[in-house]
Design a protein around this motif. Structure first.
Motif, PDB file in Angstrom:
ATOM      1  N   VAL A   1       1.284  37.857 -61.309  1.00  0.00           N
ATOM      2  CA  VAL A   1       1.018  39.369 -62.005  1.00  0.00           C
ATOM      3  C   VAL A   1       2.138  39.958 -62.761  1.00  0.00           C
ATOM      4  CG1 VAL A   1       0.257  41.903 -61.456  1.00  0.00           C
ATOM      5  CG2 VAL A   1      -1.092  39.875 -60.567  1.00  0.00           C
TER       6      VAL A   1
ATOM      7  N   GLN B   1      -8.501  34.768 -61.371  1.00  0.00           N
ATOM      8  CA  GLN B   1      -7.907  33.802 -60.360  1.00  0.00           C
ATOM      9  C   GLN B   1      -8.961  32.532 -60.682  1.00  0.00           C
ATOM     10  OE1 GLN B   1      -7.470  35.915 -56.473  1.00  0.00           O
ATOM     11  NE2 GLN B   1      -5.402  34.839 -56.577  1.00  0.00           N
TER      12      GLN B   1
ATOM     13  N   SER C   1      -3.508  42.093 -56.533  1.00  0.00           N
ATOM     14  CA  SER C   1      -2.662  41.077 -56.144  1.00  0.00           C
ATOM     15  C   SER C   1      -2.023  41.505 -54.772  1.00  0.00           C
ATOM     16  CB  SER C   1      -1.387  40.632 -56.859  1.00  0.00           C
ATOM     17  OG  SER C   1      -0.647  41.787 -57.121  1.00  0.00           O
TER      18      SER C   1
ATOM     19  N   ASN D   1      -2.416  31.312 -58.872  1.00  0.00           N
ATOM     20  CA  ASN D   1      -2.165  32.320 -59.711  1.00  0.00           C
ATOM     21  C   ASN D   1      -2.840  32.915 -60.703  1.00  0.00           C
ATOM     22  OD1 ASN D   1       0.613  31.979 -58.152  1.00  0.00           O
ATOM     23  ND2 ASN D   1       1.293  30.567 -59.818  1.00  0.00           N
TER      24      ASN D   1
ATOM     25  N   PRO E   1       0.130  35.006 -56.162  1.00  0.00           N
ATOM     26  CA  PRO E   1      -0.451  35.868 -57.008  1.00  0.00           C
ATOM     27  C   PRO E   1       0.117  37.100 -57.424  1.00  0.00           C
ATOM     28  CG  PRO E   1      -1.862  35.083 -55.247  1.00  0.00           C
ATOM     29  CD  PRO E   1      -0.432  34.482 -54.785  1.00  0.00           C
ATOM     30  N   VAL E   2       0.923  37.900 -56.533  1.00  0.00           N
ATOM     31  CA  VAL E   2       1.782  39.007 -56.963  1.00  0.00           C
ATOM     32  C   VAL E   2       2.663  38.449 -57.919  1.00  0.00           C
ATOM     33  CG1 VAL E   2       3.340  40.571 -56.102  1.00  0.00           C
ATOM     34  CG2 VAL E   2       1.544  40.042 -54.795  1.00  0.00           C
TER      35      VAL E   2
END
Length: 583
Positions: free
Chosen positions: A558, A437, A485, A444, A554-555
């Motif tokens: 991923v 990150q 995440s 992201n 962020p999720v």
């Protein structure tokens, strides 16, 4: 003549977009008084609140509304030992969950100990981090701190400078004091330097907001200076509370003189007489370093009713946050300072035209203000020459996670991700990089194939992430990225102010869904993946502020990495300079 608060109410009726504020209590803020009561007694007894309500002539329900919103306030007596442990990403990455389980087994049933898992303490360099009676440290220090707390107390921690030599952005020699510093401020107040020259130099230098937004600093100062209101304010936003972010804490410890000179210069340029440093309550050592510097400025005649003998009034105060990540968002910060619940305002109007008490307000981050003095002394071209590639200037980064030497580093803007990881000693244990990150919890994730990206605003934005809060969190190969995440999402869910439904409900639904998948040990099937993407889109497009807009980024990034892509969704573009996400 109208009081400032009543004048602000009158202005509110004339400024489009602020009609809903007409019914809010005009102030003054009761938060400093509540902070003082809690500092004196350890909590907020009912009789103290009743006395405050009588003295301030404010209804109890207003006070209760404040207390219920801010997590720092207590309505029950504290235990003898308050043990708070961080469970966010940088600590999680360094076996934080195992250490928390061990400490819970040791102290969870101890009647002297209040054991609480909390959001980021801003001590990611010693992760996994904890605090005992607000004394910060590593979880490995907890036993000794608890023993001290049971006995004579943990004492008052002090801010520890990280180096003896000045950082690259400090134009003053080591060992100098107030008399030798504040050169640009003195020059401005003596008339040797004009306000418009300062704005032009900052604009030419290319300095941008270092709190996450990247708004051109010279332009912001010019906009606030150009307003015709006779009363203006300036605020340094030192409420960095995002997981992995602790660079401002170190800047405050090492160079409070630069932060305050930059703030005072901003005040003088835009025409503000009063300025504040808004600092999170977990930064007690750094707050004390600031107070000592402010007192030295006052004693030296640099600030006060006749600043530097100029006949101009410049004064500084510190406003201690009662807690909450959302307060890093500039309008939530203003709501807090006005004595309201820290819920973001709709924009426009922006703080530069309608800020604190309805007045034009200059807000910049710690790092932004700290960079101003060196630019004014060495020139715009010097600052431009410090960057790598086509980037300009120096940049502070907080590096944490799976690196050998978690710490704050100052490198040329445009340094690559790989180079910064190497500066921090490389990945711990000689492992390979799994994901990074580059800009804190709101940025992201990028994969190991993107380590040669330059750390600057434009390059990272094109890659589907952002420079953000200047917090580089490294995860080694083999780390469960969905779990990582989801840990980030939990932070945003917990820190949502709850004002808007998309953020409040969406973050909860998404976290519940992902937690069920992780607990079951099953893969994320297409149906659940689609649901996550739907929730992310709804939150990104309809949340009021940056917290909800980035919470699921962020999720989703991923999930994009799992499919071989850099990111599944573009990073929302920040709109302010608030110290954390698009704020």
């Amino acid at each position: 003549m109208l009081s400032p608060e009543r004048a602000a109410q009158a202005r509110a009726r004339r400024v489009p977009g602020v009609e809903a504020r007409a019914g809010k209590f005009p102030g003054p803020s009761l938060i400093p008084a509540l902070n003082a009561i809690q500092a004196r007694l350890g909590w907020l007894p009912r009789e103290e609140l009743e006395e405050l309500a009588r003295e301030a002539r404010r209804p109890r329900y207003e006070i209760e509304g404040l207390i219920s919103f801010y997590p720092h306030f207590r309505t029950t007596p504290p235990a003898k030992v308050a043990l708070h442990v961080c469970h966010d990403l940088s600590c999680w990455a360094r076996s934080g969950e195992d250490r928390i389980a061990e400490l819970r087994a040791r102290y969870g049933e101890d009647t002297d100990v209040e054991f609480v898992e909390v959001s980021c303490l801003g001590r990611c360099d010693v992760a996994p981090a904890a605090s005992v009676n607000e004394h910060p440290g590593a979880m490995s220090d907890v036993d000794s701190l608890v023993t001290a707390a049971r006995d004579k107390g943990v004492g008052e921690p002090v801010a520890t400078p990280s180096r003896t030599d000045p950082w690259p952005n400090d134009p003053y020699p080591a060992g100098t004091g107030v008399a030798e510093r504040y050169a640009s401020l003195r020059a401005l107040l003596r008339g040797e330097l004009r306000a418009d020259e300062i704005v032009a130099t900052l604009s030419e230098s290319g300095l941008r907001g270092m709190g996450g937004a990247g708004f051109p600093t010279g332009k912001k100062w010019e906009l606030v200076a150009g307003t015709d209101d006779p009363v203006k304010y300036a605020i340094c936003n030192a409420d960095e509370s995002e997981p992995g972010t602790f660079k401002d804490r170190q800047i405050l410890a090492d160079q409070p003189h630069l932060v305050l000179e930059g703030l005072l210069l901003g005040m003088a340029v835009v025409g503000a007489e009063q300025g504040w440093v808004f600092i999170r309550h977990e930064y007690g050592p750094e707050e004390r370093a600031l107070r000592a510097e402010i007192e030295a400025l006052r004693a030296g005649g640099v600030i006060g009713p006749d600043a530097c003998g100029s006949g101009r009034r410049l004064d500084l105060e510190i406003f201690v946050s009662p807690g909450g990540y959302i307060l890093g968002e500039e309008t939530a910060l203003l709501e807090c300072m006005e004595g309201h619940r820290g819920e973001p305002r709709n924009k426009p109007p922006f703080p530069g035209t309608y800020g604190l008490h309805g007045r034009p307000t200059l807000i910049n981050s710690v790092e932004t203000f700290a960079d101003v003095p060196v630019i004014l002394q060495r020139g715009a071209q010097w600052w431009q020459d410090q960057g790598a590639g086509e980037s300009v200037g120096w940049k502070f980064f907080a590096v944490s996670g799976h690196v050998e030497n978690p710490a704050v580093y100052c490198v040329p803007m445009g340094t690559t991700v790989r180079e910064l990881i190497d500066v921090a000693g490389g990945v711990s244990g000689g492992r390979a990089v799994g994901a990074v990150q580059p800009g804190g919890a709101s940025s992201n994730f990028i994969g190991a194939d993107q380590l040669d990206l330059r750390l600057d605003f434009g390059t990272l934005a094109k890659a589907g992430t952002m420079l953000g809060s200047g917090a580089l969190v490294v995860l080694a190969e083999g780390t469960d990225l969905l779990a990582a995440s989801t840990n980030v999402l939990r932070f945003f869910r917990n820190e949502s102010c709850g004002k808007c439904v998309p953020c409040r409900v969406g973050s909860t639904k998404a976290h519940t869904l992902l937690r069920e998948v992780l607990d079951a040990g099953s893969p994320l099937d297409d149906a659940r993946r689609g649901r996550v993407l739907q929730l992310e889109e709804a939150m990104r497009k309809t949340s009021i502020c940056g917290l909800g807009q980035v919470a699921l980024g962020p999720v989703v990034s991923v999930l994009g990495l799992d499919k071989g892509g850099a990111a599944a969704r573009p990073q929302p573009r920040p709109e302010g300079d608030g110290g954390q996400p698009p704020r």
